[in-house]
Design an enzyme around this catalytic site. Structure first.
Site, mmCIF file in Angstrom:
data_model
loop_
_atom_site.group_PDB
_atom_site.id
_atom_site.type_symbol
_atom_site.label_atom_id
_atom_site.label_comp_id
_atom_site.label_asym_id
_atom_site.label_seq_id
_atom_site.Cartn_x
_atom_site.Cartn_y
_atom_site.Cartn_z
ATOM 1 N N LYS A 109 19.785 -9.105 22.915
ATOM 2 C CA LYS A 109 18.941 -9.205 24.127
ATOM 3 C C LYS A 109 17.804 -10.200 23.960
ATOM 4 O O LYS A 109 17.386 -10.838 24.929
ATOM 5 C CB LYS A 109 18.402 -7.841 24.542
ATOM 6 C CG LYS A 109 17.663 -7.089 23.440
ATOM 7 C CD LYS A 109 18.546 -6.064 22.801
ATOM 8 C CE LYS A 109 17.818 -5.298 21.721
ATOM 9 N NZ LYS A 109 18.631 -4.284 21.092
ATOM 10 N N GLU A 133 27.664 -6.656 27.137
ATOM 11 C CA GLU A 133 27.448 -5.267 27.552
ATOM 12 C C GLU A 133 26.486 -4.525 26.629
ATOM 13 O O GLU A 133 25.648 -3.736 27.075
ATOM 14 C CB GLU A 133 28.802 -4.539 27.573
ATOM 15 C CG GLU A 133 28.738 -3.128 28.070
ATOM 16 C CD GLU A 133 28.266 -3.049 29.508
ATOM 17 O OE1 GLU A 133 29.005 -3.458 30.399
ATOM 18 O OE2 GLU A 133 27.128 -2.585 29.733
ATOM 19 N N VAL A 136 22.095 -4.254 26.667
ATOM 20 C CA VAL A 136 21.225 -3.326 27.411
ATOM 21 C C VAL A 136 21.884 -1.946 27.444
ATOM 22 O O VAL A 136 23.053 -1.819 27.782
ATOM 23 C CB VAL A 136 21.000 -3.782 28.880
ATOM 24 C CG1 VAL A 136 20.027 -2.844 29.581
ATOM 25 C CG2 VAL A 136 20.511 -5.213 28.952
ATOM 26 N N GLY A 138 22.835 0.096 25.106
ATOM 27 C CA GLY A 138 23.790 0.498 24.067
ATOM 28 C C GLY A 138 25.152 0.818 24.645
ATOM 29 O O GLY A 138 25.848 -0.062 25.155
ATOM 30 N N GLY A 191 15.266 6.933 10.527
ATOM 31 C CA GLY A 191 16.048 5.722 10.802
ATOM 32 C C GLY A 191 16.100 5.388 12.285
ATOM 33 O O GLY A 191 16.880 4.548 12.722
ATOM 34 N N ASP A 205 11.142 -5.104 23.402
ATOM 35 C CA ASP A 205 12.583 -4.868 23.539
ATOM 36 C C ASP A 205 12.919 -4.480 24.993
ATOM 37 O O ASP A 205 13.889 -4.980 25.570
ATOM 38 C CB ASP A 205 12.994 -3.758 22.558
ATOM 39 C CG ASP A 205 14.445 -3.394 22.680
ATOM 40 O OD1 ASP A 205 15.296 -4.170 22.217
ATOM 41 O OD2 ASP A 205 14.745 -2.322 23.253
ATOM 42 N N LYS A 209 15.339 -6.524 27.859
ATOM 43 C CA LYS A 209 16.410 -5.872 28.624
ATOM 44 C C LYS A 209 16.142 -5.968 30.123
ATOM 45 O O LYS A 209 17.067 -6.160 30.916
ATOM 46 C CB LYS A 209 16.549 -4.415 28.178
ATOM 47 C CG LYS A 209 17.086 -4.322 26.745
ATOM 48 C CD LYS A 209 16.909 -2.937 26.177
ATOM 49 C CE LYS A 209 17.513 -2.823 24.786
ATOM 50 N NZ LYS A 209 17.117 -1.570 24.109
HETATM 51 N N1 LIG Z 1 20.922 -1.493 16.033
HETATM 52 C C1 LIG Z 1 21.079 -1.122 17.298
HETATM 53 O O1 LIG Z 1 21.067 0.086 17.625
HETATM 54 C C2 LIG Z 1 21.311 -2.154 18.362
HETATM 55 C C3 LIG Z 1 21.550 -1.734 19.684
HETATM 56 C C4 LIG Z 1 21.801 -2.685 20.671
HETATM 57 C C5 LIG Z 1 21.800 -4.022 20.337
HETATM 58 N N2 LIG Z 1 21.552 -4.414 19.050
HETATM 59 C C6 LIG Z 1 21.565 -5.843 18.748
HETATM 60 O O2 LIG Z 1 22.669 -6.105 17.891
HETATM 61 C C7 LIG Z 1 22.343 -7.201 17.038
HETATM 62 C C8 LIG Z 1 22.561 -6.760 15.584
HETATM 63 O O3 LIG Z 1 21.705 -5.667 15.306
HETATM 64 P P1 LIG Z 1 21.852 -4.821 13.946
HETATM 65 O O4 LIG Z 1 21.044 -3.599 14.168
HETATM 66 O O5 LIG Z 1 23.269 -4.687 13.583
HETATM 67 O O6 LIG Z 1 21.089 -5.781 12.921
HETATM 68 P P2 LIG Z 1 21.194 -5.772 11.344
HETATM 69 O O7 LIG Z 1 21.593 -4.433 10.840
HETATM 70 O O8 LIG Z 1 19.932 -6.392 10.836
HETATM 71 O O9 LIG Z 1 22.415 -6.762 11.038
HETATM 72 C C9 LIG Z 1 22.338 -8.159 11.155
HETATM 73 C C10 LIG Z 1 23.172 -8.746 10.037
HETATM 74 O O10 LIG Z 1 23.319 -10.142 10.250
HETATM 75 C C11 LIG Z 1 23.162 -10.806 9.008
HETATM 76 N N3 LIG Z 1 22.765 -12.202 9.232
HETATM 77 C C12 LIG Z 1 21.548 -12.683 9.563
HETATM 78 N N4 LIG Z 1 21.607 -14.034 9.695
HETATM 79 C C13 LIG Z 1 22.874 -14.398 9.423
HETATM 80 C C14 LIG Z 1 23.564 -15.638 9.389
HETATM 81 N N5 LIG Z 1 22.925 -16.771 9.636
HETATM 82 N N6 LIG Z 1 24.880 -15.644 9.083
HETATM 83 C C15 LIG Z 1 25.532 -14.498 8.797
HETATM 84 N N7 LIG Z 1 24.930 -13.273 8.828
HETATM 85 C C16 LIG Z 1 23.621 -13.226 9.135
HETATM 86 C C17 LIG Z 1 22.086 -9.996 8.309
HETATM 87 O O11 LIG Z 1 22.139 -10.261 6.936
HETATM 88 P P3 LIG Z 1 20.776 -10.037 6.088
HETATM 89 O O12 LIG Z 1 20.423 -8.603 6.240
HETATM 90 O O13 LIG Z 1 21.207 -10.422 4.720
HETATM 91 O O14 LIG Z 1 19.751 -10.950 6.695
HETATM 92 C C18 LIG Z 1 22.519 -8.571 8.654
HETATM 93 O O15 LIG Z 1 23.474 -8.065 7.738
HETATM 94 C C19 LIG Z 1 20.902 -7.577 17.370
HETATM 95 O O16 LIG Z 1 20.901 -8.642 18.298
HETATM 96 C C20 LIG Z 1 20.343 -6.329 18.013
HETATM 97 O O17 LIG Z 1 19.281 -6.591 18.913
HETATM 98 C C21 LIG Z 1 21.313 -3.505 18.053
#
Ligand SMILES: NC(=O)c1ccc[n+]([C@@H]2O[C@H](COP(=O)([O-])OP(=O)(O)OC[C@H]3O[C@@H](n4cnc5c(N)ncnc54)[C@H](OP(=O)(O)O)[C@@H]3O)[C@@H](O)[C@H]2O)c1
Length: 462
Positions: A109, A133, A136, A138, A191, A205, A209
């Protein structure tokens, strides 16, 4: 294998929380996905900077790479899923994938709130699908609802609770489990909140959205800077107790209204009537309300974040992209050009990007609201008279007044509820009130959302 030949190839960039969830869903639901599509979806590559950490899911040898560009350029990858977060290099990866003719899916987002239309335009020009999808709500399919299900209606209001962390904190506080800092620490230990909670608790955030929702709902582009944003750090359990007394819950709301004067867009803590369904959205859940000219109010509720709900939304977008690709390929003209993309593929924003117009955003100062004001005042005669005189000069009238607690070190809380007043007038009045020698500290002000879509009320008669 014949089915392997027909498989749609997926590449996931970012093997973090959501990336791991997507890999799990593709693995666990592989058979049912194949049944739905008529062909399999195959995870071809996963790219992450960290290829050592055990994510609890096994990948075939050769699938995991550090090199996102190798994934994008792999001819077996048809759909590129961006799950790294942040603006760069996520934006560049998506544009490169599109340029290479790949469909793209993201949950990002922060990226979309600024560069969404740019990426959608590139996808449109290249004739590939773009899905977001999961960006926003989840697991709540609100983007598809706005893009497709409500395409026949004109939406003029979108509002709701779109940050699960902030809603969890406010729910815990409402249940009497402590003040903001204490509950935040608890959410971090569980967490449910990041080590740096800024995006969630300061409303950023929710802002990202809201910008996406407004573009989908109204076909209007709002720049994040145009939105008034306040977080929940100043909400105290004393304010929540007063809210309960007046018949409200305090919620962090994101609100956008499309009016003849322009678009009203704001994120801030609000007092929501306890008779409204939004007041009953508890914990990490999200809910989005829409108000359309024909449909009236509709409400969408569910898990707003987390590994598996978000991954489910990402996988649904992968399936959409796979269907679009197959349909386009099977209707390709003899010269090889897809004949049908414009006719079959629903554009990312539910309309061509050229149909997204820059919104005229109404400045917050020109909007009007009912307000809850809590002041700490000296326990002396005449204080209330001074305060009501200042409010009166700005044509702000008091609806309710409450003062229960006895004086502590000569200071008492004074709580006022006002009738509808313009923000600019309220801000001038509060500036003068805060300068009174009998007023201690900064006034607490929370807007009261009495006018939220009345169809969202719980009681049928309300
Ligand atoms: N978590 C949620 O509940 C949630 C909900 C809705 C949307 N989102 C969205 O989903 C996306 C991912 O969120 P997440 O929670 O999964 O984040 P996350 O756990 O921090 O995962 C991101 C991953 O991407 C890796 N990464 C960063 N830069 C990279 C690159 N240049 N090339 C390859 N890998 C790379 C990171 O590695 P390192 O850790 O080594 O940097 C990390 O393993 C975000 O845009 C977030 O806003 C998340």
């Amino acid at each position: 294998m014949a089915s392997e030949k027909k498989a749609v190839g997926v590449g996931v960039i970012g093997f973090g929380t959501i990336g791991t969830g997507v890999v799990r869903v593709l693995r666990d639901e592989g058979a049912s996905i194949e049944e739905r599509l008529g062909y399999p979806v195959r995870l071809v590559r996963v790219a992450d900077l960290d290829t050592r950490t055990d994510r609890g899911v096994r990948l075939r040898k050769g699938v995991l790479t550090k090199d996102a560009r190798a994934l994008i350029n792999d001819p077996k990858v048809d759909v590129v899923v961006e799950l790294i977060g942040g603006v760069e290099p996520a934006r560049t990866f998506m544009l490169e994938a599109i340029a290479a003719g790949k469909s793209v899916v993201t949950a990002n987002k922060a990226l979309l709130s600024v560069h969404g239309p740019e990426i959608a335009r590139a996808a449109e020009r290249r004739g590939v699908a773009m899905g977001f999808e999961a960006s926003v709500g989840g697991g709540i399919p609100i983007i598809k609802v706005l893009r497709e299900s409500l395409a026949g209606d004109e939406n003029h209001e979108v509002y709701g609770i779109v940050n699960g962390t902030a809603n969890f904190i406010l729910t815990e506080m409402s249940d009497g489990h402590g003040e903001f800092e204490q509950v935040l620490a608890e959410a971090q230990a569980m967490g449910l909140a990041e080590a740096d909670p800024t995006y969630d608790v300061d409303g950023i955030d929710s802002l990202h959205k809201l910008v996406i929702l407004a573009a989908m709902a109204f076909g209007k582009r709002i720049r994040p800077k145009q939105v008034h944003v306040e977080g929940i750090r100043r909400v105290s359990s004393m304010d929540i107790a007063y809210a309960h007394e007046f018949g409200y819950e305090i919620k962090l709301l994101a609100v956008a209204r499309d009016t003849p004067e322009g678009v009203e867009a704001r994120v801030h803590p609000s007092m929501v009537p306890r008779t409204h369904l939004l007041s009953q959205v508890r914990g990490a859940f999200n809910a989005v309300c829409l108000r359309g000219r024909a449909l009236g109010t509709s409400i969408y509720y569910g898990q707003g974040a987390g590994m598996m709900p978000t991954a489910t939304a990402v996988v649904a977008d992968i399936l959409d992209a796979a269907r679009n690709m197959r349909y386009a390929a099977s209707h390709a003209r003899p010269q090889g050009r897809a004949a049908c993309t414009a006719g079959t593929m629903v554009p990312a924003y539910g309309r061509p990007v050229r149909g997204l117009h820059a919104a005229r955003v109404i400045p917050m100062a020109s909007t009007s609201h009912e307000h809850y004001i809590r002041l700490s005042v000296a326990d002396k005669p005449g204080v209330l008279a001074r305060i009501s005189s200042i409010l009166g000069k700005e044509s702000i009238s008091i609806a309710t007044l409450a003062q229960h607690e006895g004086a502590r070190r000569g200071v008492v809380p004074l709580v006022l509820r006002t009738h509808r007043a313009e923000e600019a007038a309220m801000s001038r009045a509060l500036g003068r009130i805060a300068r009174l020698s009998t007023v201690r500290g900064r006034p607490v002000v929370i807007r009261v959302e009495e006018a939220l879509g009345s169809n969202g009320r719980v009681r049928a008669d309300a």
